[in-house]
Write an enzyme that holds these catalytic residues in place. Sequence first.
Site, short mmCIF file in Angstrom:
data_model
loop_
_atom_site.label_atom_id
_atom_site.label_comp_id
_atom_site.label_asym_id
_atom_site.label_seq_id
_atom_site.Cartn_x
_atom_site.Cartn_y
_atom_site.Cartn_z
N HIS A 135 0.87 -1.18 0.00
CA HIS A 135 0.00 0.00 0.00
C HIS A 135 0.91 1.23 0.00
O HIS A 135 2.02 1.19 0.54
CB HIS A 135 -0.84 -0.05 1.28
N ASP A 212 3.46 -4.42 8.15
CA ASP A 212 2.23 -3.64 8.04
C ASP A 212 1.06 -4.62 8.14
O ASP A 212 0.74 -5.32 7.19
CB ASP A 212 2.24 -2.90 6.70
N GLN A 215 -4.15 -5.05 6.96
CA GLN A 215 -5.16 -5.96 6.40
C GLN A 215 -5.17 -7.31 7.12
O GLN A 215 -6.01 -8.15 6.84
CB GLN A 215 -4.90 -6.21 4.91
N LYS A 238 -10.10 -0.79 10.56
CA LYS A 238 -10.27 -2.02 9.77
C LYS A 238 -10.55 -3.21 10.68
O LYS A 238 -10.85 -4.31 10.21
CB LYS A 238 -9.02 -2.28 8.93
N CYS A 376 -4.68 2.37 -3.75
CA CYS A 376 -3.46 2.92 -3.14
C CYS A 376 -2.32 1.91 -3.24
O CYS A 376 -1.51 1.78 -2.31
CB CYS A 376 -3.66 3.35 -1.70
N1 7TS Z 1 -1.52 -0.69 4.86
C1 7TS Z 1 -2.39 -1.47 4.20
C2 7TS Z 1 -2.01 -2.87 3.82
C3 7TS Z 1 -3.67 -0.97 3.92
O1 7TS Z 1 -4.54 -1.75 3.29
C4 7TS Z 1 -4.01 0.35 4.30
C5 7TS Z 1 -5.34 0.96 3.96
C6 7TS Z 1 -3.06 1.09 5.00
C7 7TS Z 1 -1.83 0.54 5.26
C8 7TS Z 1 -3.33 2.47 5.49
O2 7TS Z 1 -4.23 2.44 6.53
P1 7TS Z 1 -4.75 3.79 7.22
O3 7TS Z 1 -5.82 3.33 8.14
O4 7TS Z 1 -3.59 4.41 7.90
O5 7TS Z 1 -5.27 4.64 6.07
N2 7TS Z 1 -6.01 0.32 2.88
C9 7TS Z 1 -7.11 0.78 2.24
C10 7TS Z 1 -7.74 0.07 1.22
O6 7TS Z 1 -7.38 -1.02 0.79
N3 7TS Z 1 -8.79 0.78 0.79
O7 7TS Z 1 -8.87 1.92 1.51
C11 7TS Z 1 -7.82 1.93 2.41
#
Ligand code: 7TS
Length: 418
Positions: A135, A212, A215, A238, A376
Site C-alpha cells: 500500500h 504492516d 489488512q 479495519k 493505493c
Molecule cells: N496498509 C495497508 C495494507 C492498507 O490496506 C491500508 C489501507 C493502509 C496501510 C493504510 O491504513 P490507514 O488506516 O492508515 O489509512 N487500505 C485501504 C484500502 O485497501 N482501501 O482503503 C484503504
Amino acid sequence: MNNQNTAAKLNASTFDVEKIRADFPILQQHVNGKPLVYLDNAATAQKPKQVIETLDTYYREYNSNIHRGVHTLSQKATDAYESAREKVKTFLNANSSKEIIFTRGATEAINLVAQSFGRDTISVGDEIIITELEHHSNIVPWQLLCEQTGATLRYIPINDAGELILEEYEKLLNKKTSIVAVGHISNALGTINPIKTIIDKAHAVGAKVLIDGAQAVPHTKADVQELDCDFYVFSGHKLFGPTGIGVLYGKEALLDAMPPYQGGGDMIQTVSMTKSTFNALPHKFEAGTPHIAGVIGLGAAIDYVNAIDIDVTAQYENELLDYANEQAAQITDLNFVGTAQNKTSILSFTLGRIHPHDIGTILDGEGVAIRAGHHCAMPVMERFEIPATARASFAFYNTREEVDALIQAIDKCIMVFG
Ligand code: 7TS
C-alpha cells in the site's frame, strides 16, 4: 485454494452469521432500494453496537482528558485508555504495554518508524527493502526517508499470481540492508505473505523488520513475539473499531533508543526554556491529547473480536472466498487479479473492457458496495499492466447470499455494457 483446518472448519459450519450481523446496525439498511451488501471491508470495516455504545458511554458519562486530571472523570478516562493499551498488548502478544504506541493509524505508525528510527539509524549507502505489493503508506514514507538520508529503496518483485518471489528477496538482502518493511496481507490482492521467513532472513543480515498488519489483524492472529518482528502496525478502523486510531508495536529496546517523533504535551518529563527531557515509554511517542475515545473504542473492538474467535471467523471467511471464487469463475470475461495459493478475503477482478469505476457504479445501484481503483497500490497495478481493479473484500459478517447478490450485480453490469 486456502489453508484448511478441520477443527476450525467444524466450528465455521456452525458459525452463526445472523447473530453476528445483528450486532452491526449499519448492515440492516437498504441502499438504492436494495438491501445493503457491504463488500468494502478492506477500506474500512463496520462497527458493532458494542463499539458504538462504548463511544457513546465515554462521551456521555466520562469524557475527560487523561494523565493529568486528579478528578474522578479524568481518572476513569485514564484507566479506560490504559486498559485498552493492555488489551492491545495481549491481542498482539507483546512483551510489555510500553511497546504499544497509539497513533492515528497504520499510516502514521509507519511514518513514525521511518522518521524516528529511520532518520536516527540510516545513512548514505544503506538499503531499505519493501515489496511490489505494498500500500502507498508502506512505500512513500520510505521514499521520503531515502531522499532525506541517501539510502536506496529496493523492491521484492511478485509473480503472476501476486506472490512475493522469495529467491529475489534473498538476492536483495545484504549487509547494507537496514530495514525490511512488508505487508502481512496485501490490500489489493489478498495475498498472505510468508512474513516469518521474511523476518528471519532479514535478521540474519542484521536488518530490522516492520510488518504492516493493516489488512491482517481482522483476519488472522498476529503474535509479535512468535514472529519476532521489530515493528508491527495496524489501524483500528479495519478491525471494527473507530477511525483515527491505530497502533505501533515496537520492541522496547528499539523504541527506548528512538528519538521522539513529535513534541508537545504528555511526551515530556521536564521543559525549560533551553532544553526538554522526555517521558518514558509509551508516552514519549504520544504527544498532545490523544484520540481518547478512539483508544477506548478500539479496546471494545478487540473485546468483540476476541469473543468470536478469530480462528473460526478466518475459516468462515476462507469458505466464503472459495464460494465467491467458484461463482466468479463462471463469468466469461471476468479476470481474477491475484490468485495466490495463500490468500484471504479479497476478490480483485477486471471485467472485459468495462472500466472498474463503471462496475462500481452499477454495483452500487444494486446496493452492493465495493471499491474500484488502484487501491493505493499503484505498483501492483503497474505490475499487472492495468489501471485499476474492482475489489470485493469480505468480513466475517458477510454471507453466501451476499456473494450471490454480488454475482448477479456483475451479470447486470455485463448486460448494461454488453
Ligand atoms: N496498509 C495497508 C495494507 C492498507 O490496506 C491500508 C489501507 C493502509 C496501510 C493504510 O491504513 P490507514 O488506516 O492508515 O489509512 N487500505 C485501504 C484500502 O485497501 N482501501 O482503503 C484503504
